[in-house]
Design an enzyme around this catalytic site. Structure first.
Site, PDB file in Angstrom:
ATOM      1  N   MET A  27       0.818  -1.105  -0.065  1.00 39.26           N
ATOM      2  CA  MET A  27      -0.067  -0.079   0.113  1.00 39.26           C
ATOM      3  C   MET A  27       0.692   1.201   0.138  1.00 39.26           C
ATOM      4  O   MET A  27       1.919   1.456   0.899  1.00 39.26           O
ATOM      5  CB  MET A  27      -0.819  -0.035   1.326  1.00 39.26           C
ATOM      6  CG  MET A  27      -1.867   1.139   1.224  1.00 39.26           C
ATOM      7  SD  MET A  27      -2.724   0.939   2.870  1.00 39.26           S
ATOM      8  CE  MET A  27      -1.600   1.218   4.333  1.00 39.26           C
ATOM      9  N   SER A 101       4.211  -6.131   2.461  1.00 33.71           N
ATOM     10  CA  SER A 101       3.216  -5.744   2.902  1.00 33.71           C
ATOM     11  C   SER A 101       1.872  -6.333   2.347  1.00 33.71           C
ATOM     12  O   SER A 101       1.905  -7.442   2.320  1.00 33.71           O
ATOM     13  CB  SER A 101       3.170  -4.093   2.900  1.00 33.71           C
ATOM     14  OG  SER A 101       2.210  -3.625   3.935  1.00 33.71           O
ATOM     15  N   GLN A 102       1.048  -5.457   2.126  1.00 33.64           N
ATOM     16  CA  GLN A 102      -0.394  -6.140   1.710  1.00 33.64           C
ATOM     17  C   GLN A 102      -0.070  -6.987   0.261  1.00 33.64           C
ATOM     18  O   GLN A 102      -0.952  -7.857  -0.189  1.00 33.64           O
ATOM     19  CB  GLN A 102      -1.469  -5.282   1.312  1.00 33.64           C
ATOM     20  CG  GLN A 102      -1.136  -4.155   0.133  1.00 33.64           C
ATOM     21  CD  GLN A 102      -2.590  -3.272   0.023  1.00 33.64           C
ATOM     22  OE1 GLN A 102      -3.362  -3.076   0.807  1.00 33.64           O
ATOM     23  NE2 GLN A 102      -2.505  -2.667  -1.074  1.00 33.64           N
ATOM     24  N   ASP A 221       7.571  -3.088  14.051  1.00 37.83           N
ATOM     25  CA  ASP A 221       6.692  -2.540  13.035  1.00 37.83           C
ATOM     26  C   ASP A 221       5.765  -1.857  13.778  1.00 37.83           C
ATOM     27  O   ASP A 221       5.076  -1.897  14.641  1.00 37.83           O
ATOM     28  CB  ASP A 221       5.981  -3.827  12.377  1.00 37.83           C
ATOM     29  CG  ASP A 221       5.426  -3.569  11.116  1.00 37.83           C
ATOM     30  OD1 ASP A 221       4.923  -2.522  10.875  1.00 37.83           O
ATOM     31  OD2 ASP A 221       5.484  -4.320  10.201  1.00 37.83           O
ATOM     32  N   HIS A 277       8.458  -1.321   9.606  1.00 33.14           N
ATOM     33  CA  HIS A 277       8.134  -1.951   8.425  1.00 33.14           C
ATOM     34  C   HIS A 277       9.000  -2.054   7.497  1.00 33.14           C
ATOM     35  O   HIS A 277       9.385  -1.054   6.831  1.00 33.14           O
ATOM     36  CB  HIS A 277       6.690  -1.309   8.393  1.00 33.14           C
ATOM     37  CG  HIS A 277       5.719  -2.179   7.467  1.00 33.14           C
ATOM     38  ND1 HIS A 277       5.235  -3.288   7.716  1.00 33.14           N
ATOM     39  CD2 HIS A 277       5.346  -1.766   6.220  1.00 33.14           C
ATOM     40  CE1 HIS A 277       4.408  -3.951   6.782  1.00 33.14           C
ATOM     41  NE2 HIS A 277       4.493  -2.704   5.719  1.00 33.14           N
TER      42      HIS A 277
END
Length: 295
Positions: A27, A101-102, A221, A277
């Site tokens: 994202m 990530s996503q 994170d 992250h």
């Protein structure tokens, strides 16, 4: 004849092209810009000479790619990517997949939903993925502050409305541990790929064809809540304090995705990094990911 066979075997080994790599960004990121995943693509090409790296662009431009990371229904994104990968002749003999990530759970959905229609997917590597979803949204990356607040409000109060599921990507992996029934019944992406609605045997079979499923968790994170979701862990149902590991979860105990079987076969790999992250060094990635899984 014996020596001839050894020479041919050695020649095939030397002349073999590296296994291609498919990347799916997270994202607020894009596929190809030099300050984005384009830089990581160049890094891989430098470390693995001759490798074909496909960094997925969802849309007709980098702007669309960025926007679609927020607003394009993930089920449509996965369907689109399945079609793109099937048409890419450079991937017909197989590839490795890396999700950021996503992009992690989206690539896992590709493996599960259409892996049997593609060249063999060797290793799935997820960096900071949200495999059991998220319950919290501390940062919104590239979104302006007003939009970020709007996203938070939608997720907190209307994540499971069908129109929100179809128009806001993050709603489709919003996992409310305080209301598991509503989550299972109305999560149009995550609950499906985690086989929490019904058992889709194709999902299990395709995932279990992987050589390795590597999950990287970032111990510091500040983006993903809870960070244990990066190792397929999550909150125990009914509250949002006690955390369960993957091995303690119903998904594992009931083996709804075949993860227990994969774990027992040594196919699940759990790695961690101490930073925030997606923060890791090139040296760590070379030693921990490239050498064991990409070469």
């Amino acid at each position: 004849m014996k020596w001839l066979g050894l020479i041919l075997l050695l020649f095939n080994y030397i002349s073999a092209e590296p296994t291609p790599i498919v990347l799916w960004h997270g994202m607020g990121d894009t596929c190809c810009l030099a300050y984005s995943l384009g830089l990581f693509k160049s890094f891989l090409e430098k470390q693995i000479p001759g490798v074909y790296v496909l960094s997925l662009r969802i849309g007709n431009s980098t702007v669309e790619d960025l926007e679609n990371g927020y607003f394009m229904y993930p089920n449509k994104q996965v369907e689109y990517v399945c079609g793109e990968l099937a048409q890419d002749q450079k991937l017909k003999n197989g590839f490795n997949a890396i999700g950021f990530s996503q992009g992690s759970q989206f690539l896992r959905a590709v493996v599960q939903r259409c892996g049997h229609k593609l060249g063999p997917i060797k290793n799935l590597i997820t960096l900071g993925g949200q495999h059991q979803g998220v319950y919290g949204l501390p940062h919104c990356f590239a979104l302006q502050h007003e939009s970020c607040d709007y996203v938070r409000k939608l997720l907190n109060y209307a994540a499971y409305y069908s129109w929100v599921q179809k128009s806001l990507v993050q709603a489709t992996y919003w996992h409310d541990p305080l209301d598991e029934i509503t989550y299972r019944n109305n999560s149009e992406f995550l609950a499906d790929i985690n086989n929490e609605r019904k058992i889709n045997q194709t999902y299990i079979d395709n995932l279990n064809k992987l050589e390795h499923f590597v999950m990287v968790k970032f111990d510091g994170d500040s983006i993903v809540q809870p960070r244990e979701t990066e190792w397929f862990g999550f909150y125990a149902p009914g509250q949002a304090k006690k955390l369960l590991t993957l091995q303690q979860s119903a998904i594992y105990k009931q083996d709804r995705l075949g993860l227990k079987k994969m774990d027992e076969a040594g196919k699940l790999v759990f790695l961690s990094q101490p930073g925030d992250h997606l923060r890791f060094t090139e040296e760590w990635f070379i030693e921990s990911i490239i050498k064991p899984y990409l070469i």
